[in-house]
Structure formats: structure tokens, C-alpha cells
Design a protein around this motif. Structure first.
Motif, PDB file in Angstrom:
ATOM      1  N   ALA A   1      21.145  17.517  28.958  1.00 39.49           N
ATOM      2  CA  ALA A   1      20.696  16.640  30.041  1.00 39.49           C
ATOM      3  C   ALA A   1      21.544  16.882  31.285  1.00 39.49           C
ATOM      4  N   THR A   2      20.906  16.851  32.450  1.00 35.34           N
ATOM      5  CA  THR A   2      21.611  17.049  33.717  1.00 35.34           C
ATOM      6  C   THR A   2      20.793  16.421  34.833  1.00 35.34           C
ATOM      7  N   THR A   3      21.438  16.155  35.944  1.00 38.62           N
ATOM      8  CA  THR A   3      20.709  15.569  37.069  1.00 38.62           C
ATOM      9  C   THR A   3      20.172  16.634  38.011  1.00 38.62           C
ATOM     10  N   SER A   4      20.451  17.913  37.737  1.00 43.36           N
ATOM     11  CA  SER A   4      19.931  18.950  38.647  1.00 43.36           C
ATOM     12  C   SER A   4      18.409  19.041  38.519  1.00 43.36           C
ATOM     13  N   ASN A   5      17.773  19.378  39.619  1.00 46.33           N
ATOM     14  CA  ASN A   5      16.315  19.448  39.663  1.00 46.33           C
ATOM     15  C   ASN A   5      15.869  20.848  39.220  1.00 46.33           C
ATOM     16  N   ILE A   6      15.554  20.976  37.935  1.00 42.79           N
ATOM     17  CA  ILE A   6      15.263  22.283  37.332  1.00 42.79           C
ATOM     18  C   ILE A   6      14.042  22.947  37.967  1.00 42.79           C
ATOM     19  N   VAL A   7      13.075  22.134  38.375  1.00 42.29           N
ATOM     20  CA  VAL A   7      11.863  22.697  38.992  1.00 42.29           C
ATOM     21  C   VAL A   7      12.217  23.409  40.306  1.00 42.29           C
ATOM     22  N   ARG A   8      13.185  22.807  41.043  1.00 46.19           N
ATOM     23  CA  ARG A   8      13.588  23.410  42.305  1.00 46.19           C
ATOM     24  C   ARG A   8      14.609  24.543  42.104  1.00 46.19           C
ATOM     25  N   THR A   9      15.551  24.348  41.172  1.00 49.96           N
ATOM     26  CA  THR A   9      16.636  25.331  41.031  1.00 49.96           C
ATOM     27  C   THR A   9      16.224  26.542  40.191  1.00 49.96           C
ATOM     28  N   ALA A  10      15.189  26.411  39.360  1.00 50.52           N
ATOM     29  CA  ALA A  10      14.796  27.527  38.484  1.00 50.52           C
ATOM     30  C   ALA A  10      13.283  27.756  38.572  1.00 50.52           C
ATOM     31  N   PRO A  11      12.807  28.251  39.718  1.00 48.73           N
ATOM     32  CA  PRO A  11      11.354  28.383  39.906  1.00 48.73           C
ATOM     33  C   PRO A  11      10.750  29.645  39.273  1.00 48.73           C
ATOM     34  N   LYS A  12      11.588  30.582  38.837  1.00 45.93           N
ATOM     35  CA  LYS A  12      11.043  31.907  38.467  1.00 45.93           C
ATOM     36  C   LYS A  12      10.450  31.957  37.061  1.00 45.93           C
ATOM     37  N   SER A  13       9.491  32.849  36.898  1.00 44.86           N
ATOM     38  CA  SER A  13       8.859  33.113  35.613  1.00 44.86           C
ATOM     39  C   SER A  13       9.879  33.641  34.613  1.00 44.86           C
ATOM     40  N   VAL A  14       9.831  33.110  33.375  1.00 45.12           N
ATOM     41  CA  VAL A  14      10.705  33.641  32.323  1.00 45.12           C
ATOM     42  C   VAL A  14      10.138  34.940  31.752  1.00 45.12           C
ATOM     43  N   LYS A  15       8.909  35.292  32.154  1.00 47.99           N
ATOM     44  CA  LYS A  15       8.276  36.526  31.676  1.00 47.99           C
ATOM     45  C   LYS A  15       8.515  37.671  32.658  1.00 47.99           C
ATOM     46  N   SER A  16       8.301  37.387  33.951  1.00 48.67           N
ATOM     47  CA  SER A  16       8.313  38.463  34.950  1.00 48.67           C
ATOM     48  C   SER A  16       9.420  38.328  35.989  1.00 48.67           C
ATOM     49  N   GLY A  17      10.051  37.173  36.049  1.00 40.81           N
ATOM     50  CA  GLY A  17      11.045  36.933  37.090  1.00 40.81           C
ATOM     51  C   GLY A  17      10.442  36.621  38.450  1.00 40.81           C
ATOM     52  N   LYS A  18       9.101  36.552  38.502  1.00 39.47           N
ATOM     53  CA  LYS A  18       8.432  36.290  39.783  1.00 39.47           C
ATOM     54  C   LYS A  18       8.375  34.799  40.090  1.00 39.47           C
ATOM     55  N   LYS A  19       8.218  34.495  41.385  1.00 43.71           N
ATOM     56  CA  LYS A  19       7.885  33.140  41.791  1.00 43.71           C
ATOM     57  C   LYS A  19       6.358  33.040  41.894  1.00 43.71           C
ATOM     58  N   ILE A  20       5.861  31.822  41.914  1.00 42.52           N
ATOM     59  CA  ILE A  20       4.408  31.608  41.836  1.00 42.52           C
ATOM     60  C   ILE A  20       3.644  32.382  42.913  1.00 42.52           C
ATOM     61  N   ASP A  21       4.170  32.426  44.124  1.00 44.54           N
ATOM     62  CA  ASP A  21       3.430  33.101  45.195  1.00 44.54           C
ATOM     63  C   ASP A  21       3.468  34.623  45.074  1.00 44.54           C
ATOM     64  N   ASP A  22       4.339  35.142  44.194  1.00 43.12           N
ATOM     65  CA  ASP A  22       4.415  36.597  43.987  1.00 43.12           C
ATOM     66  C   ASP A  22       3.444  37.081  42.915  1.00 43.12           C
ATOM     67  N   ILE A  23       2.768  36.148  42.240  1.00 45.38           N
ATOM     68  CA  ILE A  23       1.833  36.523  41.176  1.00 45.38           C
ATOM     69  C   ILE A  23       0.596  37.193  41.794  1.00 45.38           C
ATOM     70  N   THR A  24       0.192  38.312  41.180  1.00 41.54           N
ATOM     71  CA  THR A  24      -1.016  39.003  41.642  1.00 41.54           C
ATOM     72  C   THR A  24      -1.933  39.280  40.451  1.00 41.54           C
ATOM     73  N   LYS A  25      -3.103  39.827  40.744  1.00 40.73           N
ATOM     74  CA  LYS A  25      -4.057  40.188  39.685  1.00 40.73           C
ATOM     75  C   LYS A  25      -3.443  41.163  38.677  1.00 40.73           C
ATOM     76  N   ARG A  26      -2.482  41.940  39.109  1.00 44.28           N
ATOM     77  CA  ARG A  26      -1.855  42.903  38.196  1.00 44.28           C
ATOM     78  C   ARG A  26      -1.127  42.224  37.046  1.00 44.28           C
ATOM     79  N   ASP A  27      -0.719  40.968  37.265  1.00 43.38           N
ATOM     80  CA  ASP A  27      -0.030  40.241  36.198  1.00 43.38           C
ATOM     81  C   ASP A  27      -1.010  39.780  35.134  1.00 43.38           C
ATOM     82  N   GLY A  28      -2.278  39.637  35.500  1.00 43.89           N
ATOM     83  CA  GLY A  28      -3.299  39.132  34.587  1.00 43.89           C
ATOM     84  C   GLY A  28      -4.402  38.551  35.436  1.00 43.89           C
TER      85      GLY A  28
END
Ligand code: MN
Length: 168
Positions: free
Chosen positions: A130-157
Motif C-alpha cells: 500500500a502507498t499513497t503514490s498515484n500509480i495511474v499517473r506514475t506508471a502509465p506504461k504498458s507492461v507488455k510493450s513499454g508504450k504509453k496509450i497514445d503510442d499504441i498503433t495498429k501494429r500492436d494489434g
């Protein structure tokens, strides 16, 4: 191993559709029980994250990262925000209070999903994760590709048929 302690898969898919949200999914056999988290999960036990139960998805959809085609429900970008295994600690997936342990890359330790009259709440239980840090803000990247949401393209799927979303 008993059914209670057998690890099963969980995934959190960030989904940038009409509104960005996080889809929280717990495996039940070949399906994943699913909740929409409008603000994502929180590691802070004092935060009760509102969750809306939604339709089961096929287990294979839990692997998806990429783009859902224009015209399909949920059209937009999907990112593997977190994934791993979970174990039920109390109750089961049909209970009004489900306590479980997550072993993901970002989400770990004890959690509870609690059904209320107005919807569900996802609550981090007090433990060493448990922690008070905002995980959604501090850890936005994909655990699969390392991309952020806006970097996703059709090539990913790229999903062009509703059946590939895994709905009943
Ligand atoms: Mn969604």
C-alpha cells in the motif's frame, strides 16, 4: 492445489475509448470477469475506486493490446497496463465481497472488491504494498510493450470483428 489457492490470471487494460478508463479482469476458467474502473486502481487503502461490472470477456482478449476498429463498441486504444496472477483469499467471484491477492508488475498484495447498492468498490487492503503514490499517473506504461496509450498503433494489434472482443 485447491481452487481457492490456485493462481489464475488477472489483467488491467487501459482503454482509451470515448472516455479513458481501466478494465479490471479476473480469470474464471476460459472467461474473465470484468469491471470498468473510470479512474483506475489506487494503491492507497483510503481510496475506494468506483467499479462498474461489465460483460465477461474471453481469456484470450486479456492478452490484447492495440486498436479496436472504428464502428465497433469500445473503438479506441487498448494497453496492457498490468497483468499477472491472482488468488482468492475470501469469497469467490460470485460473492458481494471478494478478497484476493494480486501478483502483477504494478498491483500487488491484498485487495477487495465490494458490491454496494450503487456499484462496486475496488479497495487496496493495508499491507506492505500500500502507498499513497498515484500509480495511474506514475506508471502509465504498458507492461507488455513499454508504450504509453497514445503510442499504441495498429501494429500492436487490430480488432475488426466484434467476436474478437470475446463477448458472449
Ligand atoms: Mn473498456
Amino acid at each position: 492445489m485447491s481452487l481457492k489457492t490456485k493462481p489464475r490470471r488477472f489483467v488491467v487494460q487501459q482503454h482509451k475509448a470515448r472516455q479513458t478508463h481501466w478494465d479490471f479482469r479476473l480469470q474464471e476458467n476460459d472467461k474473465m470477469k470484468s469491471w470498468i474502473l473510470p479512474k483506475g486502481p489506487s494503491l492507497n487503502p483510503s481510496v475506494k475506486s468506483f467499479a462498474i461490472e461489465t460483460s465477461d470477456h474471453d481469456l484470450k482478449y486479456g492478452n490484447f493490446e492495440g486498436i479496436i476498429d472504428v464502428g465497433l463498441y469500445g473503438a479506441g486504444k487498448v494497453l496492457q497496463w498490468d497483468r499477472g496472477t491472482y488468488r482468492i483469499l475470501e469469497g469467490n467471484l460470485n460473492s458481494d465481497i471478494i478478497k484476493f491477492e494480486l501478483n502483477g508488475k504494478k498491483l500487488k498484495g491484498k485487495w477487495a472488491l465490494v458490491k454496494t447498492k450503487r456499484g462496486w468498490l475496488l479497495i487496496k487492503q493495508k499491507d506492505e504494498h500500500a502507498t499513497t503514490s498515484n500509480i495511474v499517473r506514475t506508471a502509465p506504461k504498458s507492461v507488455k510493450s513499454g508504450k504509453k496509450i497514445d503510442d499504441i498503433t495498429k501494429r500492436d494489434g487490430f480488432i475488426v470483428k466484434e467476436k474478437d472482443l470475446g463477448w458472449d
